[in-house]
Design an enzyme around this catalytic site. Sequence first.
Site, mmCIF file in Angstrom:
data_model
loop_
_atom_site.group_PDB
_atom_site.id
_atom_site.type_symbol
_atom_site.label_atom_id
_atom_site.label_comp_id
_atom_site.label_asym_id
_atom_site.label_seq_id
_atom_site.Cartn_x
_atom_site.Cartn_y
_atom_site.Cartn_z
ATOM 1 N N ASN A 107 26.033 52.631 53.207
ATOM 2 C CA ASN A 107 27.271 52.084 53.773
ATOM 3 C C ASN A 107 28.014 53.210 54.481
ATOM 4 O O ASN A 107 27.578 54.355 54.471
ATOM 5 C CB ASN A 107 28.122 51.414 52.681
ATOM 6 N N PHE A 126 38.887 51.976 42.498
ATOM 7 C CA PHE A 126 39.302 51.677 43.859
ATOM 8 C C PHE A 126 38.907 50.243 44.181
ATOM 9 O O PHE A 126 37.955 49.718 43.611
ATOM 10 C CB PHE A 126 38.624 52.624 44.859
HETATM 11 N N1 CTP Z 1 32.068 50.646 41.460
HETATM 12 C C1 CTP Z 1 31.221 51.308 40.605
HETATM 13 N N2 CTP Z 1 29.911 50.903 40.496
HETATM 14 C C2 CTP Z 1 29.456 49.859 41.201
HETATM 15 C C3 CTP Z 1 30.309 49.202 42.096
HETATM 16 C C4 CTP Z 1 31.607 49.613 42.193
HETATM 17 O O1 CTP Z 1 31.649 52.263 39.961
HETATM 18 N N3 CTP Z 1 28.198 49.506 41.082
HETATM 19 C C5 CTP Z 1 33.475 51.064 41.531
HETATM 20 C C6 CTP Z 1 33.891 51.693 42.827
HETATM 21 O O2 CTP Z 1 33.747 53.091 42.807
HETATM 22 C C7 CTP Z 1 35.341 51.267 42.925
HETATM 23 C C8 CTP Z 1 35.330 49.895 42.345
HETATM 24 O O3 CTP Z 1 34.249 49.888 41.423
HETATM 25 O O4 CTP Z 1 36.175 52.067 42.114
HETATM 26 C C9 CTP Z 1 35.119 48.878 43.411
HETATM 27 O O5 CTP Z 1 34.639 47.725 42.860
HETATM 28 P P1 CTP Z 1 33.728 46.659 43.622
HETATM 29 O O6 CTP Z 1 33.401 45.604 42.664
HETATM 30 O O7 CTP Z 1 32.608 47.315 44.333
HETATM 31 O O8 CTP Z 1 34.693 46.129 44.598
HETATM 32 P P2 CTP Z 1 34.813 46.266 46.115
HETATM 33 O O9 CTP Z 1 34.011 47.387 46.654
HETATM 34 O O10 CTP Z 1 36.279 46.366 46.326
HETATM 35 O O11 CTP Z 1 34.210 44.950 46.682
HETATM 36 P P3 CTP Z 1 33.949 43.452 46.109
HETATM 37 O O12 CTP Z 1 35.206 43.012 45.461
HETATM 38 O O13 CTP Z 1 33.631 42.727 47.331
HETATM 39 O O14 CTP Z 1 32.796 43.551 45.160
#
Ligand code: CTP
Length: 415
Positions: free
Chosen positions: A217, A332
């Site tokens: 990404n 985040f």
């Molecule tokens: N995160 C993580 N491990 C993952 C995915 C996300 O530690 N496998 C953490 C990221 O570092 C961030 C937060 O979780 O602190 C973001 O959560 P995420 O669920 O990925 O949300 P978004 O990126 O905001 O997107 P979406 O809500 O669309 O999933």
Amino acid sequence: MHDHAILAGKRILLVIAGGIAAYKSLELIRRLRERGASVRAILTKAGAQFVTPLSVQALTEGTVYQDLWSLTDESEMGHIRLSREADLVVVAPATANLLARMAAGMADDLAATALLATDKPVLVAPAMNVRMWLHPATQANMALLAARGVTRVGPNDGDMACGEFGPGRMAEPMEIVDAIAAHFAAQSVPKPLAGKRALVTSGPTHEPIDPVRYIANRSSGKQGHAIAAALAALGAEVTLVAGPTRLPDPPGCAVTHIESAREMLTACMAALPTDIAVFAAAVADWRVKGLSERKLKKDGNAPPALELTENPDILATIAGSGALRPALVVGFAAETGDVVEYARAKRARKGCDWIVANDVSPGTTTFGGDDNAVHLIRADGVEDWPRMGKDAVASRLADTIAAHFGATHFQGKTP
Ligand code: CTP
């Protein structure tokens, strides 16, 4: 640009090793002295092939120290005193050879001996051919030195004297002056997070498809790296777990470089226990199921179908890790609408204490850009921060974390 007034009265021991960039060190001496710093110089044998002792002597207005065995040098000032009577030791240019000798703890000339004997902070400005800089040996030496607290400025990308292009050019004299000023500025800042350990994740992850392809990404890592540096500047002992980025390792942090989400989780677990954890990485939600050991080939038929499987959620895993859970877990959220609403739900779902929510809608340039407009979501409310540089977001977050620990220190509770 840092305030250079802080350089007045500071004593710099400058080690000039043998590289074409040594001529820039003459300019560095002038710039430092203009700002009121005093400079003592050690010139290595190889360094003296590039600049003359006389030029260094004229610019420092002092003795140039060259020889470990010189009776005069030793009688006037032994190498131990030389290495201690400074506020900061600066190695510019720091050659591959001198970095290797520093990493190995050698004492085979005056420069190496002074660097081994010193009890003062050391800043290096590497300068060498791009292949030499990227060589695993140099990278390992630099990582070892960084883990021991040696800080670094540069090297920069650019055309090199040898005709190649890439990282290896020594930082410009004013960049080195700025790094020296930043060092002294950081020293004079109070350290409210001294004694606290922090884990920060940053950057994207790369999820392999086959040995040559991956899913990635656009995360630049700028925000996460800035947070790691800001926490370290407040005195925290920081482990940064970083995905692939183009950024240099932030000063004062122990950095573990990883590629995939699963590697990131392993590195994060290894960094526990910590008091603080900030998850700023843009972790790939999915990886390819049944990773191909061999490169996928075109076979004239349909393109291969990639089946995806979910990656571990690092934030949720660590927030739910019971006794190992850091006291303060900050996540985040990247949203493209109803930012606060979604981020509140995410805070509850992932079990973190705070969420830093940013709007990554098209046109906001948050991803990859230098600015960020965020909302800090806590149990007791939401703060909307104005759009500011990612460095400013990082220091405000670090200050907020420090204030939180300052307050809970007395009240013994989490917000
Ligand atoms: N995160 C993580 N491990 C993952 C995915 C996300 O530690 N496998 C953490 C990221 O570092 C961030 C937060 O979780 O602190 C973001 O959560 P995420 O669920 O990925 O949300 P978004 O990126 O905001 O997107 P979406 O809500 O669309 O999933």
